[in-house]
Design a protein around this motif. Structure first.
Motif, mmCIF file in Angstrom:
data_model
loop_
_atom_site.group_PDB
_atom_site.id
_atom_site.type_symbol
_atom_site.label_atom_id
_atom_site.label_comp_id
_atom_site.label_asym_id
_atom_site.label_seq_id
_atom_site.Cartn_x
_atom_site.Cartn_y
_atom_site.Cartn_z
ATOM 1 N N VAL A 103 6.675 -0.662 3.603
ATOM 2 C CA VAL A 103 7.771 -0.101 3.413
ATOM 3 C C VAL A 103 8.441 0.232 2.171
ATOM 4 C CG1 VAL A 103 8.640 -1.169 5.688
ATOM 5 C CG2 VAL A 103 8.747 -2.530 3.414
ATOM 6 N N LEU A 104 7.658 0.095 1.060
ATOM 7 C CA LEU A 104 8.187 0.083 -0.418
ATOM 8 C C LEU A 104 8.663 1.471 -0.601
ATOM 9 C CD1 LEU A 104 5.504 -1.675 -2.601
ATOM 10 C CD2 LEU A 104 8.017 -1.921 -2.427
ATOM 11 N N HIS A 105 9.643 1.777 -1.065
ATOM 12 C CA HIS A 105 10.236 3.246 -1.557
ATOM 13 C C HIS A 105 9.493 4.285 -2.595
ATOM 14 C CE1 HIS A 105 11.552 0.620 -4.774
ATOM 15 N NE2 HIS A 105 11.827 1.440 -5.190
ATOM 16 N N ASN A 106 8.418 3.225 -3.306
ATOM 17 C CA ASN A 106 7.964 4.000 -4.531
ATOM 18 C C ASN A 106 6.511 4.232 -4.321
ATOM 19 O OD1 ASN A 106 7.093 4.934 -6.842
ATOM 20 N ND2 ASN A 106 7.552 3.008 -8.030
ATOM 21 N N ASP A 107 6.147 5.393 -3.993
ATOM 22 C CA ASP A 107 4.570 5.619 -3.433
ATOM 23 C C ASP A 107 3.692 5.463 -4.836
ATOM 24 O OD1 ASP A 107 5.118 5.989 -0.888
ATOM 25 O OD2 ASP A 107 5.125 7.956 -0.679
ATOM 26 N N SER A 108 4.292 5.210 -6.014
ATOM 27 C CA SER A 108 3.491 5.149 -7.129
ATOM 28 C C SER A 108 3.007 3.875 -7.291
ATOM 29 C CB SER A 108 4.159 5.899 -8.384
ATOM 30 O OG SER A 108 5.432 5.155 -8.607
ATOM 31 N N ASP A 109 3.659 2.950 -6.619
ATOM 32 C CA ASP A 109 3.401 1.465 -6.972
ATOM 33 C C ASP A 109 1.807 1.006 -6.411
ATOM 34 O OD1 ASP A 109 3.066 -1.318 -6.176
ATOM 35 O OD2 ASP A 109 5.341 -1.314 -7.006
ATOM 36 N N PRO A 110 1.002 0.601 -7.322
ATOM 37 C CA PRO A 110 -0.490 0.374 -6.711
ATOM 38 C C PRO A 110 -0.460 -0.432 -5.530
ATOM 39 C CG PRO A 110 0.344 -0.868 -8.756
ATOM 40 C CD PRO A 110 1.237 -0.002 -8.585
ATOM 41 N N LEU A 111 0.504 -1.119 -5.138
ATOM 42 C CA LEU A 111 0.198 -2.058 -4.174
ATOM 43 C C LEU A 111 0.230 -1.046 -2.878
ATOM 44 C CD1 LEU A 111 0.071 -4.896 -2.820
ATOM 45 C CD2 LEU A 111 2.801 -4.709 -2.601
ATOM 46 N N ASN A 113 -1.345 1.878 -2.215
ATOM 47 C CA ASN A 113 -2.544 2.339 -1.848
ATOM 48 C C ASN A 113 -3.601 1.244 -1.677
ATOM 49 O OD1 ASN A 113 -1.504 5.046 -1.654
ATOM 50 N ND2 ASN A 113 -1.690 5.078 -3.948
ATOM 51 N N ALA A 114 -3.451 -0.087 -1.902
ATOM 52 C CA ALA A 114 -4.097 -1.075 -1.858
ATOM 53 C C ALA A 114 -4.695 -1.226 -0.375
ATOM 54 C CB ALA A 114 -3.817 -2.494 -2.149
ATOM 55 N N LYS A 115 -6.014 -1.513 -0.317
ATOM 56 C CA LYS A 115 -6.597 -1.306 1.313
ATOM 57 C C LYS A 115 -7.108 -2.719 1.712
ATOM 58 C CE LYS A 115 -8.450 3.488 1.246
ATOM 59 N NZ LYS A 115 -7.648 3.823 0.060
ATOM 60 N N SER A 116 -7.706 -3.621 0.884
ATOM 61 C CA SER A 116 -8.488 -4.713 1.261
ATOM 62 C C SER A 116 -7.477 -5.852 0.892
ATOM 63 C CB SER A 116 -9.706 -5.027 0.732
ATOM 64 O OG SER A 116 -9.652 -4.966 -0.571
ATOM 65 N N PRO A 117 -7.478 -6.930 1.790
ATOM 66 C CA PRO A 117 -6.540 -8.192 1.399
ATOM 67 C C PRO A 117 -6.886 -8.677 -0.257
ATOM 68 C CG PRO A 117 -7.672 -8.530 3.557
ATOM 69 C CD PRO A 117 -8.359 -7.413 2.993
ATOM 70 N N GLN A 118 -8.292 -8.481 -0.729
ATOM 71 C CA GLN A 118 -8.547 -8.752 -1.908
ATOM 72 C C GLN A 118 -8.020 -8.109 -3.120
ATOM 73 O OE1 GLN A 118 -10.671 -7.992 0.390
ATOM 74 N NE2 GLN A 118 -11.245 -10.331 0.853
ATOM 75 N N GLU A 119 -7.869 -6.487 -2.805
ATOM 76 C CA GLU A 119 -7.098 -5.680 -3.617
ATOM 77 C C GLU A 119 -5.887 -5.795 -3.661
ATOM 78 O OE1 GLU A 119 -7.062 -0.987 -4.309
ATOM 79 O OE2 GLU A 119 -8.000 -1.682 -2.670
ATOM 80 N N ILE A 120 -5.152 -6.288 -2.550
ATOM 81 C CA ILE A 120 -3.551 -6.429 -2.618
ATOM 82 C C ILE A 120 -3.340 -7.717 -3.308
ATOM 83 C CG2 ILE A 120 -1.773 -7.401 -1.089
ATOM 84 C CD1 ILE A 120 -3.112 -5.305 1.270
ATOM 85 N N HIS A 442 -6.296 14.229 8.584
ATOM 86 C CA HIS A 442 -5.174 13.751 8.404
ATOM 87 C C HIS A 442 -5.018 12.179 7.994
ATOM 88 C CE1 HIS A 442 -3.634 16.417 12.029
ATOM 89 N NE2 HIS A 442 -3.521 17.087 10.645
ATOM 90 N N LEU A 443 -6.355 11.472 8.275
ATOM 91 C CA LEU A 443 -6.605 10.251 7.937
ATOM 92 C C LEU A 443 -6.595 10.341 6.351
ATOM 93 C CD1 LEU A 443 -9.588 8.972 10.243
ATOM 94 C CD2 LEU A 443 -7.188 8.060 10.378
ATOM 95 N N ASN A 444 -7.365 10.870 5.679
ATOM 96 C CA ASN A 444 -7.396 10.983 4.225
ATOM 97 C C ASN A 444 -6.110 11.457 3.477
ATOM 98 O OD1 ASN A 444 -10.186 10.603 4.141
ATOM 99 N ND2 ASN A 444 -10.460 12.975 4.214
ATOM 100 N N GLN A 445 -5.198 12.240 4.305
ATOM 101 C CA GLN A 445 -3.987 12.718 3.889
ATOM 102 C C GLN A 445 -2.876 11.331 3.737
ATOM 103 O OE1 GLN A 445 -2.326 16.167 5.958
ATOM 104 N NE2 GLN A 445 -0.127 15.849 4.970
ATOM 105 N N VAL A 446 -2.991 10.410 4.614
ATOM 106 C CA VAL A 446 -1.932 9.364 4.881
ATOM 107 C C VAL A 446 -2.721 8.109 4.163
ATOM 108 C CG1 VAL A 446 -0.741 10.494 6.586
ATOM 109 C CG2 VAL A 446 -2.450 8.917 7.157
ATOM 110 N N GLY A 447 -3.848 8.191 3.974
ATOM 111 C CA GLY A 447 -4.593 6.947 3.257
ATOM 112 C C GLY A 447 -5.075 5.997 4.120
ATOM 113 N N ILE A 448 -5.693 6.233 5.212
ATOM 114 C CA ILE A 448 -6.227 5.482 6.085
ATOM 115 C C ILE A 448 -7.922 5.385 6.104
ATOM 116 C CG2 ILE A 448 -6.694 4.862 8.741
ATOM 117 C CD1 ILE A 448 -4.027 6.021 9.165
ATOM 118 N N ASP A 449 -8.436 4.275 5.853
ATOM 119 C CA ASP A 449 -9.716 4.278 5.543
ATOM 120 C C ASP A 449 -10.675 3.696 7.021
ATOM 121 O OD1 ASP A 449 -12.479 3.596 4.890
ATOM 122 O OD2 ASP A 449 -12.241 2.197 3.339
#
Length: 578
Positions: A103-111, A113-120, A442-449
Motif C-alpha cells: 500500500v506504499l504511495h511511492n512506487d520508486s521505493d525499493p521495497l 519491487n522486493a519479491k522474496s522475504p529475504q529481499e524484503i 500482464h504478470l510482467n506488467q504488474v510485477g508478479i513472479d
C-alpha cells in the motif's frame, strides 16, 4: 516500552494565519484542487493484530521512532528489528512489512519491487512510512448508514447492540444482504469518513514526522520537505484517476523548490493549519455533492457508477475511483484492460455468474458474492475477498486477504502467503489453474513472479477484526480465524477461458505459467490417462442399441451431477448463452 517511553510530544497548535488557504492547482486559477485520502492503506493495509492497537499511539510511536532511528542511520528497519521493538513475533513483523509494501504511495521505493522475504528484509521499510502505517491501525471502518454523524462514531467502540445475537446467527452473505445496497456506505461516504479520521488525528501524525529545533522552545517543531512527502502515504491532491504529483508540489510551502537546494523546514503548526483547511474544504465539497445527488438526478461525476453503466452509457464515464462490477446475476461478464477506467476493480453482489476480469490491475476487491466463478487477471498489489459464499476465485496476485467467507475455493498464483482473517468456514486453496493469451504480459506488467507460488501457506489471524465497528462477545478477540485446507489433488481440474472473449487477447501465453506441484501434476496426468482408457473401452465395447442408450443416459446423468457439484454448470450456461 511504556516504562521507558519519553514524555509525549506537545500537541501542535494551529495558528490563525489568514495567509494560509486551500491549495489551488498549478494548471488552473479557477478551480480548487481538493485533498483526498488514499483509500489503499485503509482498505488493504489494516491488520487484525491486537498488539498494533496502541492505547496511546502518539506516545508509543514517538518512543518507537527514537528507537528505530537510533538502530539504523539509513532510516530503514527490517523485520527482526521491528519485532524486537514492538515485542511481536517475527512472522507478524514480516507480515507488517509485506502489507505495508503493498500500500506504499511511492512506487520508486525499493521495497515495492522486493519479491522474496529475504529481499524484503534486506531492504527494510522507511521508518516514517512505518510510523504512519502503524498509526492508522486505530482506524475503524465506516458502519452501514443510519448514523447521520459518521465523524462522531469514527473512533468509538459501539455499545452492546440488541442486534448482536441476530448478526452472529447470520452467515457472512446473509449479513451483507440484510443491509440493502442503499444502506451500505458509498465511496463518497467512505472518503468523508476517512477524511474525518485524518482531521481528528493530523496533529499527532504531523508531530511524528516533525523535528525539534535546537535551542528553540520545547514546543517548536518544524517539518522538512522530505518528511512532508511521507504524508503522501495518506493523502493526495487532484482528481481520482489522474496522475499523482509529489505532495510538496501542491503545497504553498515547498512548491517549485530547487531540487539541488534543500528547502527550508517549515513550522509544523503552519503545515497542520494548511492541511486542516484543505480537509475542511474537501469535506464541505463532499457534503455539497452528496446533497445535490440526493435532491437531483445523478451526474456524470457520481462515484457510485456500476460497470454496467460504463459499458452502456457514454453519459456516465467512470473517470475516478475504482471500477465496479455490481449486481451481475445468472450470466457471464467479461472485462479486459481496454474496458476499465483505472487499475482498481470491485466485484460486488454478483450471484450465480461467471465473471472474467482479464486485465493488469493494482488492487481488486470481491465483496458479497455467492455461487459465482470469478477470474481476476494479474493483480500487482493486493486482492481482498470478503463476505462471499460458494465462490470459486481464480487469480494471479502479489497477495490476497480472505475475510468472513464460507465454502469458497481459491485457485491461487500468489507471491506471498494468503491471509485468512475473520469468521471463515470450509475454505479450500489450490494451485492456479488457467491462462489466457496475455497473462504473462500482464504478470510482467504488474510485477508478479510466476516461479514463486505460496498458495499452500495460508496464515490465519484473529477471528475478530478490531477495525470494524461491530460489538463482539468478550474473549472472542483472542480466537484465531479458521484457516484453509488444500484441495484434494484428485479434485483439481483446469479452468478453460474461451478464446473468443475478445479480439485484444492476442498474446503469447499458451499454458499455465505457474508450475504445478508434483502431486497435482501426477494426479492430472493420471486422470488424463484414465480418460483415454475409458474412451478406448467405450469404443471397443460391443453393445446392443438399447444398452448403448442406457449407457449414454447414465453417462449424461453422471456428467450433469459433476457439473452441478463442481460449479462448472455456470460456465456451461454462459458459454451456451453467448
Amino acid at each position: 516500552m511504556a516504562d521507558t517511553a519519553p514524555e509525549e510530544p506537545p500537541p501542535i497548535e494551529s495558528p490563525s494565519t489568514s495567509s494560509i488557504s486551500p491549495t489551488k492547482p498549478a494548471s488552473s486559477t479557477t478551480a480548487t484542487s481538493y485533498l483526498h485520502p488514499r483509500r489503499e492503506p485503509f482498505e488493504h493495509g489494516l491488520l487484525p493484530i491486537p498488539k498494533l492497537i496502541f492505547p496511546d499511539a502518539t506516545q508509543t510511536l514517538s518512543h518507537l521512532k527514537s528507537t528505530l532511528l537510533a538502530a539504523d542511520s539509513s532510516n530503514r528497519v527490517n523485520s527482526e528489528t521491528l519485532a524486537g521493538a514492538l515485542q511481536i513475533s517475527l512472522d507478524h513483523s514480516r507480515l507488517i512489512l509485506e502489507t505495508l509494501a503493498s500500500v506504499l504511495h511511492n512506487d520508486s521505493d525499493p521495497l515495492v519491487n522486493a519479491k522474496s522475504p529475504q529481499e524484503i528484509d534486506s531492504i527494510g521499510v522507511n521508518v516514517f512510512d512505518l510510523l504512519l502505517y502503524l498509526y492508522i491501525q486505530s482506524y475503524k471502518r465506516l458502519i452501514p448508514k443510519g448514523h447521520k454523524d459518521s465523524a462522531a462514531v469514527a473512533d468509538v467502540w459501539p455499545s452492546t447492540s440488541a442486534f448482536d445475537g441476530f448478526l452472529s446467527a447470520l452467515s457472512p452473505l446473509q449479513l451483507v444482504r440484510s443491509n440493502s445496497r442503499r444502506f451500505m456506505p458509498s465511496l463518497a461516504d467512505e472518503e468523508a469518513h476517512q477524511l474525518s479520521y485524518l482531521q481528528k488525528h493530523l496533529g499527532n501524525i504531523v508531530s511524528l514526522l516533525a523535528d525539534s529545533v535546537d535551542g528553540e522552545a520545547e514546543d517548536s517543531l518544524v517539518l522538512s520537505m522530505d518528511k512532508f512527502e511521507h504524508l503522501g502515504f495518506l493523502i493526495y491532491f487532484g482528481e481520482k484517476g489522474s496522475e499523482m504529483s509529489p505532495l510538496s508540489q501542491n503545497s504553498q510551502f515547498f512548491a517549485n523548490s530547487d531540487p539541488n537546494m534543500p528547502a527550508v523546514p517549515v513550522p509544523a503548526s503552519q503545515v497542520l493549519d494548511w492541511l486542516l483547511q484543505n480537509v475542511a474544504s474537501t469535506l464541505e465539497h463532499i457534503s455539497e455533492r452528496i446533497s445535490s445527488k440526493d435532491i437531483g438526478p445523478s451526474s456524470a461525476c457520481d462515484q457510485d457508477v456500476t460497470m454496467a453503466d460504463v459499458c452502456t452509457s457514454s453519459a456516465k464515464p467512470l473517470t475516478r475511483g475504482p471500477s465496479f462490477i455490481e449486481g451481475i446475476s445468472k450470466s457471464s461478464y467479461v472485462k479486459q484492460a481496454s474496458d476499465l477506467k483505472g487499475s482498481t476493480v470491485k466485484v460486488v453482489n454478483c450471484h450465480e455468474s461467471v465473471i472474467y476480469v482479464l486485465a493488469p490491475l493494482r488492487y481488486a476487491t470481491v465483496y458479497g458474492c455467492s455461487d459465482a466463478t470469478i477470474v481476476l487477471g494479474a493483480v500487482g498489489k493486493a486482492v481482498r475477498v470478503e463476505h462471499c459464499e460458494r465462490v470459486h476465485l481464480i487469480t494471479a496476485a502479489k497477495r490476497i486477504c480472505i475475510a468472513n467467507c464460507r465454502e469458497c475455493l481459491f485457485f491461487l498464483g500468489v507471491n506471498q502467503q494468503p491471509l485468512m482473517v475473520g469468521d471463515n468456514h470450509n475454505l479450500q486453496v489450490a494451485p492456479y489453474n488457467t491462462f489466457y493469451s496475455k497473462l504473462e504480459e500482464h504478470l510482467n506488467q504488474v510485477g508478479i513472479d510466476p516461479s514463486i507460488n505460496r498458495w499452500d501457506e495460508p496464515v490465519a489471524l484473529g477471528m475478530v477484526d478490531p477495525h470494524d465497528s461491530l460489538s463482539h462477545p468478550a474473549g472472542v478477540s483472542d480466537v484465531q480465524a479458521e484457516s484453509a485446507t488444500c484441495l484434494d489433488p484428485d479434485q483439481y481440474t483446469n479452468f478453460l477461458i474461451p478464446n473468443w472473449l475478445g479480439s485484444e487477447q492476442d498474446g503469447s501465453t499458451k499454458d499455465n505459467p505457474f508450475p504445478l506441484p508434483d502431486v497435482y501434476l501426477a494426479s492430472q496426468q493420471r486422470n488424463l490417462k484414465n480418460l483415454v482408457e475409458v474412451k478406448q473401452i467405450l469404443r471397443e465395447t460391443q453393445l446392443e442399441d438399447s444398452r448403448k442408450r442406457e449407457l449414454s443416459s447414465a453417462l449424461h446423468v453422471c456428467f450433469k451431477d459433476w457439473l452441478y457439484a463442481s460449479g462448472n454448470i455456470r460456465q456451461l450456461y454462459c458459454l451456451q448463452s453467448d
